[in-house]
Design a protein around this motif. Sequence first.
Motif, mmCIF file in Angstrom:
data_model
loop_
_atom_site.group_PDB
_atom_site.id
_atom_site.type_symbol
_atom_site.label_atom_id
_atom_site.label_comp_id
_atom_site.label_asym_id
_atom_site.label_seq_id
_atom_site.Cartn_x
_atom_site.Cartn_y
_atom_site.Cartn_z
ATOM 1 N N VAL A 53 5.179 -0.800 -55.728
ATOM 2 C CA VAL A 53 4.493 0.175 -54.891
ATOM 3 C C VAL A 53 3.047 -0.292 -54.801
ATOM 4 N N ASP A 54 2.664 -0.774 -53.623
ATOM 5 C CA ASP A 54 1.350 -1.387 -53.431
ATOM 6 C C ASP A 54 0.483 -0.470 -52.579
ATOM 7 N N LYS A 55 -0.523 0.110 -53.186
ATOM 8 C CA LYS A 55 -1.453 0.985 -52.475
ATOM 9 C C LYS A 55 -2.729 0.196 -52.207
ATOM 10 N N ARG A 56 -2.762 -0.467 -51.083
ATOM 11 C CA ARG A 56 -3.933 -1.288 -50.746
ATOM 12 C C ARG A 56 -5.086 -0.409 -50.267
ATOM 13 N N LEU A 57 -6.212 -0.629 -50.902
ATOM 14 C CA LEU A 57 -7.431 0.090 -50.524
ATOM 15 C C LEU A 57 -8.549 -0.920 -50.336
ATOM 16 N N GLY A 58 -9.405 -0.676 -49.392
ATOM 17 C CA GLY A 58 -10.561 -1.535 -49.202
ATOM 18 C C GLY A 58 -10.185 -2.979 -48.952
ATOM 19 N N ASN A 59 -10.793 -3.871 -49.719
ATOM 20 C CA ASN A 59 -10.577 -5.309 -49.560
ATOM 21 C C ASN A 59 -9.576 -5.831 -50.586
ATOM 22 N N ALA A 60 -8.445 -5.213 -50.671
ATOM 23 C CA ALA A 60 -7.430 -5.637 -51.636
ATOM 24 C C ALA A 60 -7.006 -7.071 -51.340
ATOM 25 N N PRO A 61 -6.912 -7.905 -52.377
ATOM 26 C CA PRO A 61 -6.518 -9.299 -52.171
ATOM 27 C C PRO A 61 -5.044 -9.421 -51.814
ATOM 28 N N ASN A 62 -4.713 -10.468 -51.096
ATOM 29 C CA ASN A 62 -3.329 -10.757 -50.748
ATOM 30 C C ASN A 62 -2.811 -11.920 -51.587
ATOM 31 N N GLY A 63 -3.317 -12.066 -52.811
ATOM 32 C CA GLY A 63 -3.041 -13.237 -53.620
ATOM 33 C C GLY A 63 -1.629 -13.366 -54.164
ATOM 34 N N CYS A 64 -0.903 -12.280 -54.276
ATOM 35 C CA CYS A 64 0.424 -12.362 -54.885
ATOM 36 C C CYS A 64 1.471 -12.671 -53.826
ATOM 37 N N ARG A 65 2.246 -13.678 -54.080
ATOM 38 C CA ARG A 65 3.325 -14.065 -53.172
ATOM 39 C C ARG A 65 4.617 -14.136 -53.963
ATOM 40 N N CYS A 66 5.674 -13.754 -53.353
ATOM 41 C CA CYS A 66 6.963 -13.776 -54.028
ATOM 42 C C CYS A 66 7.434 -15.216 -54.199
ATOM 43 N N ARG A 67 7.695 -15.602 -55.448
ATOM 44 C CA ARG A 67 8.148 -16.958 -55.749
ATOM 45 C C ARG A 67 9.442 -16.938 -56.546
ATOM 46 N N SER A 68 10.135 -15.819 -56.518
ATOM 47 C CA SER A 68 11.323 -15.649 -57.334
ATOM 48 C C SER A 68 12.586 -15.796 -56.519
ATOM 49 N N SER A 69 13.619 -16.329 -57.139
ATOM 50 C CA SER A 69 14.913 -16.406 -56.476
ATOM 51 C C SER A 69 15.495 -15.018 -56.290
ATOM 52 N N ARG A 70 14.975 -14.035 -57.028
ATOM 53 C CA ARG A 70 15.449 -12.657 -56.925
ATOM 54 C C ARG A 70 14.708 -11.871 -55.850
ATOM 55 N N CYS A 71 13.702 -12.432 -55.269
ATOM 56 C CA CYS A 71 12.833 -11.720 -54.343
ATOM 57 C C CYS A 71 13.526 -11.405 -53.013
ATOM 58 N N THR A 72 13.343 -10.172 -52.582
ATOM 59 C CA THR A 72 13.824 -9.773 -51.260
ATOM 60 C C THR A 72 12.668 -9.126 -50.503
ATOM 61 N N ALA A 73 11.476 -9.677 -50.656
ATOM 62 C CA ALA A 73 10.298 -9.132 -50.002
ATOM 63 C C ALA A 73 10.521 -9.038 -48.500
ATOM 64 N N GLY A 74 10.184 -7.887 -47.977
ATOM 65 C CA GLY A 74 10.340 -7.671 -46.549
ATOM 66 C C GLY A 74 11.732 -7.237 -46.161
ATOM 67 N N ALA A 75 12.635 -7.159 -47.134
ATOM 68 C CA ALA A 75 14.010 -6.757 -46.827
ATOM 69 C C ALA A 75 14.114 -5.263 -46.722
#
Length: 59
Positions: free
Chosen positions: A37-59
């Motif tokens: 659960v990502d609550k982005r406020l202000g200038n939140a960085p976008n540094g984390c990227r999914c690098r896992s074989s288990r990742c379903t980011a955007g699904a």
Amino acid sequence: MISVVIPHLNQPDALEACLRSLDAQTLARDAFEIIVVDKRLGNAPNGCRCRSSRCTAGA
């Protein structure tokens, strides 16, 4: 099924470390899900990227 809910706010390094730890679990892949659960406020960085074989980011 186990649901792991991770609240996240402006700490991409901590989130990545947490996700790496969860990815290293020996529990069967279909036995748990990870919900970030990502609550982005202000200038939140976008540094984390999914690098896992288990990742379903955007699904």
